[in-house]
Design an enzyme around this catalytic site. Structure first.
Site, mmCIF file in Angstrom:
data_model
loop_
_atom_site.group_PDB
_atom_site.id
_atom_site.type_symbol
_atom_site.label_atom_id
_atom_site.label_comp_id
_atom_site.label_asym_id
_atom_site.label_seq_id
_atom_site.Cartn_x
_atom_site.Cartn_y
_atom_site.Cartn_z
ATOM 1 N N ARG A 14 0.803 -1.222 0.000
ATOM 2 C CA ARG A 14 0.000 0.000 0.000
ATOM 3 C C ARG A 14 0.838 1.276 0.000
ATOM 4 O O ARG A 14 0.320 2.354 -0.268
ATOM 5 C CB ARG A 14 -0.960 -0.015 1.196
ATOM 6 N N ALA A 379 35.803 39.958 -2.168
ATOM 7 C CA ALA A 379 34.611 39.517 -2.898
ATOM 8 C C ALA A 379 34.980 39.005 -4.286
ATOM 9 O O ALA A 379 35.788 39.611 -4.995
ATOM 10 C CB ALA A 379 33.617 40.664 -3.016
#
Length: 464
Positions: A14, A379
């Site tokens: 199921r 960065a």
């Protein structure tokens, strides 16, 4: 000697899944794993796992739990719960045991404390059965009691009369047996029932004389089985709430339990804070004073004391004390951030070791790198670690500074205290305390922009 039999042979049709039922996971453990973990504190002499569907995979999952005394027995074909226990008997797996617990492998909510009660309530009787009461008992075997309150039979729903179907007390498929009595009862089982299977529940009627079968009642959410995906989600919700309650009782601040997911084996120390939308998985460990979240997912990751982790995905990573991570940061396997270091916004790291106090504040990729103490990566810094065939290592010494938008093409060594000028692509080693700059010579053409605009205006006039 005391043992247990865990029934784990079923397919779980199921669920509509290709995976065996007991291998489905809830809150960081398989259904089978939860059952075995509930048995572990009992210090049993033997734990027998009966396997059938996907037997090799289920056996491997059972063995991975490393429960002492564990053995596996094959049930083939699968012909009922009684047949499964009989297979264990015929394999010799119950030899020498005086008492046997039997439980299904798909009831993850069962607790050690309830199993202890189940054993104790058997007393000197032949067996005890764990029961619960349901508002809607449809589909479950009903508990039939005698006038003294002892269990006289368990009748499966398909075989029950209308009067028996009105009973709200149901079987949970968990038992404690005195082993000699179990062996005698198994020998009398038949397949004369609606399913055509050997029901373990039929042993109850055989053992019920003179109050031989007692009952122990448990709360429904502790004994809920899993037959479909909806029930899988329901039992997971119960387990997750249980886990969160345990952590909060131990002094962990969980701001919004409704949106916080913590796996069973996660460790969170007192005075840690977990913010909304956070998922802590596997063997993650959060130290005291750390804050994780909001909206972070940590898998097998260690977070040190006083660290802050925000909007982050981290896998198999160690984040040191007082380190700062996030927002929108991805830390991949093998990354280590030492004390006070930083992996900032939109930073990705893989197998990177970032030294104490070093900063990678934003918009960078650092992979296969050894970064010393007190380093700053500007960065847009990228360690170019892959040449199309192999991964290579970047080493950056203590106190070095790498300017924004720099490419460090590995293998490469940036020396202690060295400076890399912004916008550089560095392909060779840089000595300690040196400055390296690699940029094309700028070319300035006076008046070019004005001439370009004028030409555009003339072209536009012709088109009109």
């Amino acid at each position: 000697m005391i043992g247990a039999v865990v029934l784990a042979a079923g397919k779980g049709t199921r669920l509509r899944s290709s995976r065996a039922k007991v291998l489905h996971e809830v809150a960081g453990r398989s259904l089978l794993g939860w059952a075995l973990e509930a048995l572990r504190p009992l210090d049993l002499d033997r734990v027998v796992v009966v396997v059938g569907h996907q037997a090799d995979d289920v056996a491997a999952a059972a063995e991975a739990m490393d429960v002492p005394g564990l053995v596996t027995v094959l049930q083939e074909p699968q012909n009922g719960t009684g047949h499964a226990v009989r297979m264990a008997v015929e394999a010799g797996a119950l030899d020498g045991l005086d008492e046997v617990l039997v439980l299904p492998g798909d009831v993850p909510g069962i607790t050690t404390e309830t199993l202890v009660r189940l054993r104790a309530d058997r007393g000197d009787g032949a067996a005890s059965v764990l029961t619960t009461r349901l508002d809607d008992p449809a589909g479950y075997g009903r508990i039939v009691r005698d006038d003294d309150g002892n269990v006289s039979a368990i009748v499966e729903h398909r075989d029950a009369t209308d009067a028996q179907r009105a009973i709200d007390e149901v079987n949970t498929a968990m038992f404690a047996f005195r082993t000699p009595d179990l062996l005698d009862a198994l020998s009398s089982l038949t397949t004369d029932n609606a399913q055509g299977e050997e029901y373990l529940t039929d042993t109850v009627a055989a053992l019920s004389g003179d109050g031989g079968v007692r009952a122990t009642e448990a709360a429904p959410d502790e004994v809920s089985g899993v037959n479909d995906m909806a029930q899988l989600a329901e039992v997971e919700a119960v387990l997750r709430q249980r886990i969160l309650t345990r952590h909060m009782a131990a002094g962990v601040r969980i701001v919004d339990p409704a949106t916080t997911y913590v796996d069973a084996d996660v460790v969170i120390e007192a005075d840690a804070t977990v913010l909304p939308g956070t998922m802590l998985e596997g063997r993650t460990h959060i130290a005291a004073g750390a804050t994780v979240g909001p909206h972070s997912r940590l898998v097998d990751t260690v977070v040190g004391e006083g660290a802050t982790v925000t909007y982050t995905v981290a896998t198999e990573t160690r984040i040191g004390p007082e380190a700062t991570v996030g927002p929108y940061t991805h830390l991949r396997t093998g990354t280590v951030l030492e004390r006070g270091s930083k992996a900032g916004g939109f930073v990705e790291m893989k197998k990177a070791h970032i030294g104490e106090g070093s900063k990678v504040p934003h918009l960078s990729y650092v992979g296969d790198a050894e970064v010393g103490r007190g380093v700053n990566l500007g960065a847009g810094t990228i360690t170019v670690n892959y040449d199309g065939f192999e991964k290579h290592t970047t080493t950056i010494g203590d106190g070095a500074f790498v300017g924004s938008d720099s490419m460090l093409v590995a293998p490469i060594d940036i020396g202690t205290g060295a400076f890399v000028g912004a916008g550089s692509t560095i392909t060779t080693d840089v000595p300690a305390d040196a400055l390296v700059v690699e940029r094309a010579q700028p070319r300035i053409i006076d008046g070019w922009a004005a001439r370009r605009r004028a030409r555009h205006e003339r072209d536009h006039e012709r088109e009109e």
